[in-house]
Design a protein around this motif. Sequence first.
Motif, PDB file in Angstrom:
ATOM      1  N   ILE A   1       0.859  -1.184   0.000  1.00 23.80           N
ATOM      2  CA  ILE A   1       0.000   0.000   0.000  1.00 23.80           C
ATOM      3  C   ILE A   1       0.896   1.236   0.000  1.00 23.80           C
ATOM      4  N   PRO A   2       0.766   2.107  -0.989  1.00 21.00           N
ATOM      5  CA  PRO A   2       1.666   3.264  -1.077  1.00 21.00           C
ATOM      6  C   PRO A   2       1.293   4.345  -0.076  1.00 21.00           C
ATOM      7  N   GLU A   3       2.244   5.239   0.153  1.00 21.57           N
ATOM      8  CA  GLU A   3       1.959   6.417   0.961  1.00 21.57           C
ATOM      9  C   GLU A   3       0.952   7.294   0.220  1.00 21.57           C
ATOM     10  N   LEU A   4       0.093   7.960   0.986  1.00 19.27           N
ATOM     11  CA  LEU A   4      -0.886   8.852   0.375  1.00 19.27           C
ATOM     12  C   LEU A   4      -0.202  10.098  -0.191  1.00 19.27           C
ATOM     13  N   GLU A   5      -0.547  10.460  -1.390  1.00 19.92           N
ATOM     14  CA  GLU A   5      -0.094  11.728  -1.938  1.00 19.92           C
ATOM     15  C   GLU A   5      -1.038  12.822  -1.448  1.00 19.92           C
ATOM     16  N   PRO A   6      -0.542  14.033  -1.234  1.00 24.10           N
ATOM     17  CA  PRO A   6      -1.458  15.116  -0.822  1.00 24.10           C
ATOM     18  C   PRO A   6      -2.449  15.428  -1.932  1.00 24.10           C
ATOM     19  N   ALA A   7      -3.605  15.936  -1.551  1.00 28.06           N
ATOM     20  CA  ALA A   7      -4.619  16.284  -2.550  1.00 28.06           C
ATOM     21  C   ALA A   7      -4.073  17.254  -3.573  1.00 28.06           C
ATOM     22  N   THR A   8      -3.132  18.132  -3.125  1.00 32.33           N
ATOM     23  CA  THR A   8      -2.594  19.141  -4.035  1.00 32.33           C
ATOM     24  C   THR A   8      -1.596  18.577  -5.042  1.00 32.33           C
TER      25      THR A   8
ATOM     26  N   MET B   1      -7.433  20.211   2.585  1.00 33.48           N
ATOM     27  CA  MET B   1      -8.703  20.943   2.597  1.00 33.48           C
ATOM     28  C   MET B   1      -8.556  22.192   3.450  1.00 33.48           C
ATOM     29  N   VAL B   2      -9.172  23.300   3.004  1.00 34.13           N
ATOM     30  CA  VAL B   2      -9.220  24.545   3.759  1.00 34.13           C
ATOM     31  C   VAL B   2     -10.687  24.926   3.949  1.00 34.13           C
ATOM     32  N   VAL B   3     -11.061  25.220   5.207  1.00 32.15           N
ATOM     33  CA  VAL B   3     -12.434  25.589   5.536  1.00 32.15           C
ATOM     34  C   VAL B   3     -12.443  27.052   5.982  1.00 32.15           C
ATOM     35  N   MET B   4     -13.292  27.849   5.335  1.00 30.13           N
ATOM     36  CA  MET B   4     -13.456  29.255   5.679  1.00 30.13           C
ATOM     37  C   MET B   4     -14.809  29.432   6.367  1.00 30.13           C
ATOM     38  N   ASP B   5     -14.794  29.602   7.724  1.00 29.53           N
ATOM     39  CA  ASP B   5     -16.039  29.853   8.447  1.00 29.53           C
ATOM     40  C   ASP B   5     -16.600  31.220   8.052  1.00 29.53           C
TER      41      ASP B   5
ATOM     42  N   ASP C   1      -6.785  25.049  -7.781  1.00 26.14           N
ATOM     43  CA  ASP C   1      -6.426  24.576  -9.121  1.00 26.14           C
ATOM     44  C   ASP C   1      -5.357  23.497  -9.071  1.00 26.14           C
ATOM     45  N   SER C   2      -4.650  23.405  -7.952  1.00 24.41           N
ATOM     46  CA  SER C   2      -3.617  22.373  -7.783  1.00 24.41           C
ATOM     47  C   SER C   2      -4.186  21.094  -7.187  1.00 24.41           C
ATOM     48  N   GLY C   3      -5.471  21.079  -6.913  1.00 22.33           N
ATOM     49  CA  GLY C   3      -6.092  19.877  -6.354  1.00 22.33           C
ATOM     50  C   GLY C   3      -6.628  20.049  -4.959  1.00 22.33           C
ATOM     51  N   GLY C   4      -6.407  21.228  -4.329  1.00 20.69           N
ATOM     52  CA  GLY C   4      -6.912  21.453  -2.988  1.00 20.69           C
ATOM     53  C   GLY C   4      -8.425  21.593  -2.959  1.00 20.69           C
ATOM     54  N   ARG C   5      -8.996  21.456  -1.736  1.00 23.95           N
ATOM     55  CA  ARG C   5     -10.449  21.553  -1.558  1.00 23.95           C
ATOM     56  C   ARG C   5     -10.745  22.737  -0.638  1.00 23.95           C
ATOM     57  N   LEU C   6     -11.682  23.575  -1.070  1.00 28.28           N
ATOM     58  CA  LEU C   6     -12.045  24.775  -0.318  1.00 28.28           C
ATOM     59  C   LEU C   6     -13.521  24.711   0.053  1.00 28.28           C
TER      60      LEU C   6
ATOM     61  N   LEU D   1     -11.538  25.496 -13.377  1.00 31.54           N
ATOM     62  CA  LEU D   1     -12.757  25.642 -14.171  1.00 31.54           C
ATOM     63  C   LEU D   1     -12.434  25.549 -15.662  1.00 31.54           C
ATOM     64  N   ASN D   2     -13.361  24.982 -16.403  1.00 33.16           N
ATOM     65  CA  ASN D   2     -13.257  24.922 -17.865  1.00 33.16           C
ATOM     66  C   ASN D   2     -12.028  24.159 -18.351  1.00 33.16           C
ATOM     67  N   GLN D   3     -11.546  23.206 -17.536  1.00 34.29           N
ATOM     68  CA  GLN D   3     -10.395  22.398 -17.946  1.00 34.29           C
ATOM     69  C   GLN D   3     -10.824  20.944 -18.091  1.00 34.29           C
ATOM     70  N   ASN D   4     -10.144  20.224 -18.998  1.00 35.22           N
ATOM     71  CA  ASN D   4     -10.448  18.806 -19.168  1.00 35.22           C
ATOM     72  C   ASN D   4      -9.996  17.993 -17.961  1.00 35.22           C
ATOM     73  N   HIS D   5      -8.830  18.322 -17.434  1.00 39.64           N
ATOM     74  CA  HIS D   5      -8.307  17.606 -16.270  1.00 39.64           C
ATOM     75  C   HIS D   5      -8.582  18.438 -15.023  1.00 39.64           C
ATOM     76  N   GLN D   6      -9.464  17.932 -14.163  1.00 37.96           N
ATOM     77  CA  GLN D   6      -9.834  18.645 -12.945  1.00 37.96           C
ATOM     78  C   GLN D   6      -9.538  17.762 -11.739  1.00 37.96           C
ATOM     79  N   CYS D   7      -8.960  18.344 -10.714  1.00 44.20           N
ATOM     80  CA  CYS D   7      -8.576  17.551  -9.542  1.00 44.20           C
ATOM     81  C   CYS D   7      -8.894  18.256  -8.233  1.00 44.20           C
ATOM     82  N   GLY D   8      -9.319  19.535  -8.270  1.00 42.57           N
ATOM     83  CA  GLY D   8      -9.679  20.276  -7.066  1.00 42.57           C
ATOM     84  C   GLY D   8     -11.169  20.575  -7.037  1.00 42.57           C
ATOM     85  N   GLN D   9     -11.613  21.193  -5.926  1.00 46.82           N
ATOM     86  CA  GLN D   9     -13.046  21.489  -5.826  1.00 46.82           C
ATOM     87  C   GLN D   9     -13.279  22.586  -4.795  1.00 46.82           C
ATOM     88  N   VAL D  10     -14.295  23.410  -5.071  1.00 49.46           N
ATOM     89  CA  VAL D  10     -14.778  24.371  -4.083  1.00 49.46           C
ATOM     90  C   VAL D  10     -16.213  24.006  -3.748  1.00 49.46           C
TER      91      VAL D  10
END
Length: 810
Positions: free
Chosen positions: A290-297, A476-480, A501-506, A612-621
Amino acid sequence: MKSILRHSALLFAAAFVFAVSALSCSPDPVAEGTPDCTSPDDCPSGLVCIDGTCAEDPGQPPAPDTGPIGEDASSNANDDDPSNIGNNNNSDIDCIAQSSCEEQNVGCGSAPDGCGGFLDCGGCDSDLVCSPDDDGAACVEIECTPRSCDDYEPAECGPHPDGCGGSIDCGTCPDGLSCGTGADLGRCVEADCEPLSCDDYTSVNCGPVSDGCSGVTGSCGLCPDGEICGGGGIPNVCGATPQDGCEGFCQDQAVCTGGDGATILTGRVTSPSGELPIPNAVVYVPNDTIPELEPATACVACEDEELGDPLVGTVTDFDGTFELRHIPANTPFPLVVKIGQWRRVVTVSPKSACNTHSIDENQTRLPRRQGEFGEDQNNIPHIAVSTGGVDAIECVFHKLGVHEDEFTRHSEDGRIHMYRSNGGVPDAQLAAACEGVCDAETCTDHDPGSCNDADLQANLAHHLYSDVNTLLDYDMVVMDCEGDSTARDSGHLQNILDFVDSGGRLFASHFAYDWLENTDGLKDTATWGGTGTGIQAQAFIDTTFDGGQMLWDWMNLPQVSANFGDDEQVQVIAPRGYAQDINPSLATRWVYTDESVNAYDSVQQFTADTPLNQNHQCGQVAYSGFHVANVSPDEGPAFPDYCDDQFMAQEKVLAYMLFELAACIDDGGEPPPPVCTPQTCSDVGAECGVISDGCGDTVDCGTCPDGVSCGGGGTPNVCATSCQPLTCEDHGAECGSIDDGCGSTVDCGDCPDPLFCGGGGEPNICDCPALSCDDHNAECGTVDDGCGNTIDCGECPDGVECVALQCGPG
């Protein structure tokens, strides 16, 4: 070869009139030795004229002594002797045969001998018949008028005997019908076969199967993800075949032919607390380290994740349940539960082959803290929270079961780092430093200069988003919600955009929309500027897409809540309407309000994949318009003391969305499917009908010949019949061959002499075409009918004698 007398020849009486009929008009005979005789009439009775001299006929035996000439010889004559026919006035004149069969051109049967009798001209071979005509008689081929299809009723199809030793073809039946047998001979009927159903097969669980006749059943089931019909090498059984020569746990997979067709593990994935089920979690057995987890980014989409060469895997359903097929049998093996950067690895005890086993839910819940299970492969996402004064999303993570020790300052080792904007702080030391000093305006990220405590200053939120590299350290970053919008620094906005855009989640709550509306790469996700607000609103779950339907199904589970209402509605407390609508080409709406029920239209929850508007998407808001907790303190207790213990209904919606946000982004790719080798007709011994190819498709194996049906004998897809063959008696046949109605013929034998099969014009009936007196040109006397009998042709009038079957002058 048997010789059979079939016919008699015609009599040719006119050609053989006895010369002796002229005796009554001749002169007195010349005595023996008297020369100069010119005809037999010149000689006495019994003599003939030879070279001008009356003498005995050297080719005839001596005449019997009949007494003196002129003496009444009636007592010596036999009236029944044909040789006496034509004797004039009982005279004792002997009749001499005029010619042979050959001379009369009669090659068979009988011919007149000219003296009232017949010559035997021989018989014919069994396949010929003696046929008379005006010129004689000869052996010719048997003449038989064959039957046609019109002579049969019905004759819609199939072969039928023609009555003359052959057969006729009356055609084929339309699709779906076969040519009947037995009592239905010649009639197009439904095939004599009882169709099978899926239930008649003990081991199949996918695709159509043969119905045993000429068709197939409906589908016997669909395969779960990761399997295909026949993929395990067993036709019509879901599976996946390991590669030849594989290494690892694939060597422990068992091939199962009965029951469920696999060694199966079932279970349910839940939140760290074990309370809420987790949909869309990946559950699999790795066949490698089992490999080490890569960061979401690292910007890795679902199909690009390194999982450790999964042997078998699946994804949990809306209720968190899973069924994992073809697990290793009779050996311990690792099981991985994963959704995004959440991961749990557990060792499963040996399971017996080809049975279904369940795993305890405590083994498949997500981890609560680092090192909880003593295994370093377990993981909680690395999350940063910018705490706000009017919302506390961090409390949702705590209610999900994440241990409070994982909520720390960013300088410590907890998995959830809390940065203060104008909300709560992670520990009692910071809370004490803030007491009496902090309020809504001081010691916040809005006025960092007013904060004199170094620890408080070091833990303010701008330390999170002022450096993109700090952001990229988190999954992941959470903005209250901070209670108001804020003019964001353009550099900070760019850092947030680079992060997602680098794969992080907001995750942005209410007034945190300013991170979206003011960023060129994110603002087009929605229409901003609504002012709707309120104490509560009736919101709707958007079930027009699969994810929304799954959310609604999840919300109505008993372990989630059964009180959300009807028609995909949920009561939302403290709704906010700043997001009026979404751009459907960029974002997905999950929860919304409608002015038909509320005072305004709004989007309460939406997500957008990035870039947004890219074929390869890996992040999300993800944006949420409603609040989920009471106002967190400007000053007061540290986390988690300002959180309540119970989930609000709408907090469960956010709990769902936080796991949805954590999951990998499906970039549209799919792993290669298992391979199934289709089976052919010969593989299963099928002669006819449609069979399953074992891989979810069908193969046409052709049709049966007339007289038999597909599966009619009880064996699926084999041409046979169960009909009772017809007999000669059923047909009323006396001779020749007939169709038994089951694809064969029956020999009804030969006819006795002198009859032949079909001789009377009726097929399969023994008969003989008898000759008549007219055929013999006979006016009187007795003739042969050619069929072994005689015919009396009558007597001549008084004074007229019957000579050579003709009535002549007396």
